[in-house]
Design a protein around this motif. Structure first.
Motif, PDB file in Angstrom:
ATOM      1  N   SER A  56       0.892  -1.140  -0.013  1.00 19.12           N
ATOM      2  CA  SER A  56       0.084  -0.090  -0.004  1.00 19.12           C
ATOM      3  C   SER A  56       0.905   1.176  -0.051  1.00 19.12           C
ATOM      4  CB  SER A  56      -0.908   0.033   1.351  1.00 19.12           C
ATOM      5  OG  SER A  56      -0.216  -0.044   2.279  1.00 19.12           O
ATOM      6  N   GLU A  87      -2.936   0.908  -8.244  1.00 18.82           N
ATOM      7  CA  GLU A  87      -4.388   0.651  -8.080  1.00 18.82           C
ATOM      8  C   GLU A  87      -5.332   0.736  -6.849  1.00 18.82           C
ATOM      9  OE1 GLU A  87      -5.551  -0.071 -11.367  1.00 18.82           O
ATOM     10  OE2 GLU A  87      -3.595  -0.202 -12.294  1.00 18.82           O
ATOM     11  N   ARG A  88      -6.449   1.286  -6.944  1.00 19.73           N
ATOM     12  CA  ARG A  88      -7.335   1.290  -5.741  1.00 19.73           C
ATOM     13  C   ARG A  88      -7.504  -0.320  -5.130  1.00 19.73           C
ATOM     14  NH1 ARG A  88      -7.381   5.989  -3.214  1.00 19.73           N
ATOM     15  NH2 ARG A  88      -7.461   7.651  -4.984  1.00 19.73           N
ATOM     16  N   ASP A  89      -7.319  -0.283  -4.085  1.00 18.26           N
ATOM     17  CA  ASP A  89      -7.469  -1.686  -3.437  1.00 18.26           C
ATOM     18  C   ASP A  89      -9.240  -1.860  -3.398  1.00 18.26           C
ATOM     19  OD1 ASP A  89      -8.064  -3.603  -1.633  1.00 18.26           O
ATOM     20  OD2 ASP A  89      -6.791  -3.100  -0.211  1.00 18.26           O
ATOM     21  N   PRO A  90      -9.599  -2.948  -3.999  1.00 19.22           N
ATOM     22  CA  PRO A  90     -10.997  -3.426  -4.114  1.00 19.22           C
ATOM     23  C   PRO A  90     -11.423  -3.535  -2.676  1.00 19.22           C
ATOM     24  CG  PRO A  90      -9.582  -4.676  -5.286  1.00 19.22           C
ATOM     25  CD  PRO A  90      -8.875  -3.868  -4.708  1.00 19.22           C
ATOM     26  N   ASP A  92     -10.929  -1.833  -0.120  1.00 17.24           N
ATOM     27  CA  ASP A  92     -10.841  -0.510   0.668  1.00 17.24           C
ATOM     28  C   ASP A  92     -10.421   0.624  -0.425  1.00 17.24           C
ATOM     29  OD1 ASP A  92     -10.500   1.583   2.005  1.00 17.24           O
ATOM     30  OD2 ASP A  92      -9.378   0.846   3.798  1.00 17.24           O
ATOM     31  N   ARG A  93     -11.155   1.099  -1.015  1.00 18.91           N
ATOM     32  CA  ARG A  93     -11.120   2.021  -2.183  1.00 18.91           C
ATOM     33  C   ARG A  93     -10.428   3.187  -1.643  1.00 18.91           C
ATOM     34  NH1 ARG A  93     -11.350   0.250  -6.773  1.00 18.91           N
ATOM     35  NH2 ARG A  93     -12.166   2.269  -7.466  1.00 18.91           N
ATOM     36  N   ARG A  94     -10.139   3.496  -0.219  1.00 21.63           N
ATOM     37  CA  ARG A  94      -9.192   4.641  -0.031  1.00 21.63           C
ATOM     38  C   ARG A  94      -7.644   4.061  -0.190  1.00 21.63           C
ATOM     39  NH1 ARG A  94     -11.648   4.652   5.841  1.00 21.63           N
ATOM     40  NH2 ARG A  94     -11.457   2.475   5.471  1.00 21.63           N
ATOM     41  N   ARG A  95      -7.629   2.939  -0.054  1.00 17.85           N
ATOM     42  CA  ARG A  95      -6.059   2.533  -0.063  1.00 17.85           C
ATOM     43  C   ARG A  95      -5.723   2.311  -1.597  1.00 17.85           C
ATOM     44  NH1 ARG A  95      -3.634  -2.147   3.504  1.00 17.85           N
ATOM     45  NH2 ARG A  95      -3.771  -2.875   1.496  1.00 17.85           N
TER      46      ARG A  95
END
Length: 154
Positions: A56, A87-90, A92-95
């Motif tokens: 991350s 890429e956005r973490d699916p 947790d879109r904040r990560r």
């Protein structure tokens, strides 16, 4: 004047050798970064990602001791240069998950090839026990560095 005991001399020699090795390692990293057109922080980020695969943006910030804002700028630069994907973490879109692009790893490793070959020849002469001692030493030094970095940033 009495000579220093052998242990005290050996410890002083070890500390001096450690400082010189750390200094040369830093100078070497700067030279490699310059050759690749990167900053040392960029290089440290890419080296970390080569070890872990993906991380991350927060983990990159922690490992490079940079602010999240500085990491955001660095990752944007590395992404534009084609070294990483972000890429956005699916879950947790904040990560943001950062991954080193595998097709670029050979390019990053090229400046180290000569040094790596020399290091391999160096340790060929060590026993397994000596190598294990060195691994323990490096792991303990890493723990100390992390604790000091926490102390300095706290």
């Amino acid at each position: 004047m009495s000579p220093k005991p052998a242990r005290a001399c050996a410890i002083a020699d070890l500390m001096r050798a450690g400082r010189e090795t750390a200094r040369l390692s830093m100078v070497f990293r700067y030279a490699i970064a310059e050759r690749l057109g990167l900053t040392v922080s960029d290089l440290e980020c890419l080296d970390y990602l080569a070890d872990v695969g993906s991380a991350s943006a927060g983990q990159v910030a922690e490992r490079t001791n940079l602010t999240t804002g500085a990491v955001t700028s660095m990752l944007r630069r590395l992404q534009q240069a084609g070294y990483v994907t972000a890429e956005r973490d699916p879950a947790d879109r904040r990560r943001v998950i950062v991954t080193l692009r595998p097709e670029r790893t050979a390019e990053l490793g090229r400046p180290y090839e000569r040094f790596a070959a020399q290091a391999e020849r160096l340790v060929e002469g060590y026993t397994v026990e000596e190598i294990e001692l060195l691994v323990r030493h490096y792991e303990r030094m890493q723990t100390m560095y992390r604790a000091e970095l926490d102390h300095l940033s706290g």
